[in-house]
Every structure is written in C-alpha cells, then in structure tokens.
Design a protein around this motif. Sequence first.
Motif, PDB file in Angstrom:
ATOM      1  N   TYR A  65      36.472   6.653  60.968  1.00  0.00           N
ATOM      2  CA  TYR A  65      36.128   6.917  62.363  1.00  0.00           C
ATOM      3  C   TYR A  65      37.379   6.870  63.249  1.00  0.00           C
ATOM      4  O   TYR A  65      37.565   7.734  64.101  1.00  0.00           O
ATOM      5  N   ARG A  66      38.254   5.881  63.021  1.00  0.00           N
ATOM      6  CA  ARG A  66      39.500   5.794  63.805  1.00  0.00           C
ATOM      7  C   ARG A  66      40.364   7.030  63.587  1.00  0.00           C
ATOM      8  O   ARG A  66      40.980   7.542  64.512  1.00  0.00           O
ATOM      9  N   LEU A  67      40.412   7.510  62.365  1.00  0.00           N
ATOM     10  CA  LEU A  67      41.188   8.704  62.056  1.00  0.00           C
ATOM     11  C   LEU A  67      40.620   9.921  62.786  1.00  0.00           C
ATOM     12  O   LEU A  67      41.373  10.716  63.351  1.00  0.00           O
ATOM     13  N   SER A  68      39.306  10.058  62.820  1.00  0.00           N
ATOM     14  CA  SER A  68      38.720  11.184  63.542  1.00  0.00           C
ATOM     15  C   SER A  68      38.998  11.063  65.037  1.00  0.00           C
ATOM     16  O   SER A  68      39.256  12.067  65.710  1.00  0.00           O
ATOM     17  N   GLU A  69      38.998   9.853  65.574  1.00  0.00           N
ATOM     18  CA  GLU A  69      39.339   9.643  66.984  1.00  0.00           C
ATOM     19  C   GLU A  69      40.799  10.010  67.251  1.00  0.00           C
ATOM     20  O   GLU A  69      41.119  10.607  68.274  1.00  0.00           O
ATOM     21  N   ARG A  70      41.653   9.668  66.329  1.00  0.00           N
ATOM     22  CA  ARG A  70      43.083   9.984  66.485  1.00  0.00           C
ATOM     23  C   ARG A  70      43.295  11.497  66.511  1.00  0.00           C
ATOM     24  O   ARG A  70      44.081  12.016  67.302  1.00  0.00           O
ATOM     25  N   ILE A  71      42.570  12.202  65.651  1.00  0.00           N
ATOM     26  CA  ILE A  71      42.643  13.660  65.638  1.00  0.00           C
ATOM     27  C   ILE A  71      42.134  14.214  66.964  1.00  0.00           C
ATOM     28  O   ILE A  71      42.752  15.089  67.562  1.00  0.00           O
ATOM     29  N   ARG A  72      41.002  13.714  67.425  1.00  0.00           N
ATOM     30  CA  ARG A  72      40.419  14.193  68.690  1.00  0.00           C
ATOM     31  C   ARG A  72      41.361  13.988  69.860  1.00  0.00           C
ATOM     32  O   ARG A  72      41.394  14.788  70.784  1.00  0.00           O
ATOM     33  N   ASN A  73      42.124  12.908  69.843  1.00  0.00           N
ATOM     34  CA  ASN A  73      42.985  12.566  70.969  1.00  0.00           C
ATOM     35  C   ASN A  73      44.414  13.077  70.839  1.00  0.00           C
ATOM     36  O   ASN A  73      45.217  12.875  71.740  1.00  0.00           O
ATOM     37  N   SER A  74      44.739  13.728  69.745  1.00  0.00           N
ATOM     38  CA  SER A  74      46.088  14.244  69.533  1.00  0.00           C
ATOM     39  C   SER A  74      46.218  15.631  70.162  1.00  0.00           C
ATOM     40  O   SER A  74      45.468  16.548  69.815  1.00  0.00           O
TER      41      SER A  74
END
Length: 130
Positions: A65-74
């Motif tokens: 989930y953190r990885l998907s958030e990082r992608i969304r915010n990059s």
Amino acid sequence: MGNGERRILVLGQSSALVEGVSDLLQLDGYEVDRSSSWTETEYTAERSLPNLVIVDMSEATPDTYRLSERIRNSPSWSQVPLLFVSFSGDDRLRELQRRNRHSYDGRLHYYAHTLLGVNGLLDKVQDCMS
C-alpha cells in the motif's frame, strides 16, 4: 497499439495470484513487469514508465500500500493510472474507495474479481489504458 503502449507493472508480493494475473496479461499481448519494492519499481521505469500499474490488494502488505501511495504521489508517475485489484473479496477496495472519495483522482480504478471475472479484468485493464 504498439508494444510500448501495452506495458503493465503488477505490484504486489510474489504469489500465485500475481503470477496468474501476469501470465493472463502476457497471453493477451501485454508486456508485464512485476515489483514488490520501490527499487524494483524505479528499475522497471528506467526503460520507460508503464501504461498501467495493477496493485494486488488481495494479500497486500502495508509495504504494498505504501508503494502504491508513493507511485501516486510521484510527479514522474502522474499520468500512469493505478488499478487496485482484489481477488479475495472487495472489503479492502471499498475502504480505499471510501478514503479516496473526497479527493477524486481520475487515475484510480478499482476491480473486485467476485464482480467481473477474468474477462472483466481484461476489459477493465483496457478501459484504464484508453
């Protein structure tokens, strides 16, 4: 649509589900990469960004989930749609939709296997990429 326009990154821990989805997409003509970490994700993106990221929420860990958030915010990933998929029911997807309801992001899509089946998944992938 050329091969460069048919790249998908499947995000999640290595499992039979991730392998199965990857195999299904490859059989349908997509180029598929898999990742379970930011390092792997960046490495995959060095060639070029994928056209879609599929996030396996069935057995997702907090890291997924953190990885998907990082992608969304990059910023560099700002045009890449994310498809959150659950094959173990749709409770996690409902929670994600609830959390994101007030901050609509046209890149976010949701799919629950119990509702659509395998052909539905392929249709949803095509929708996300068009």
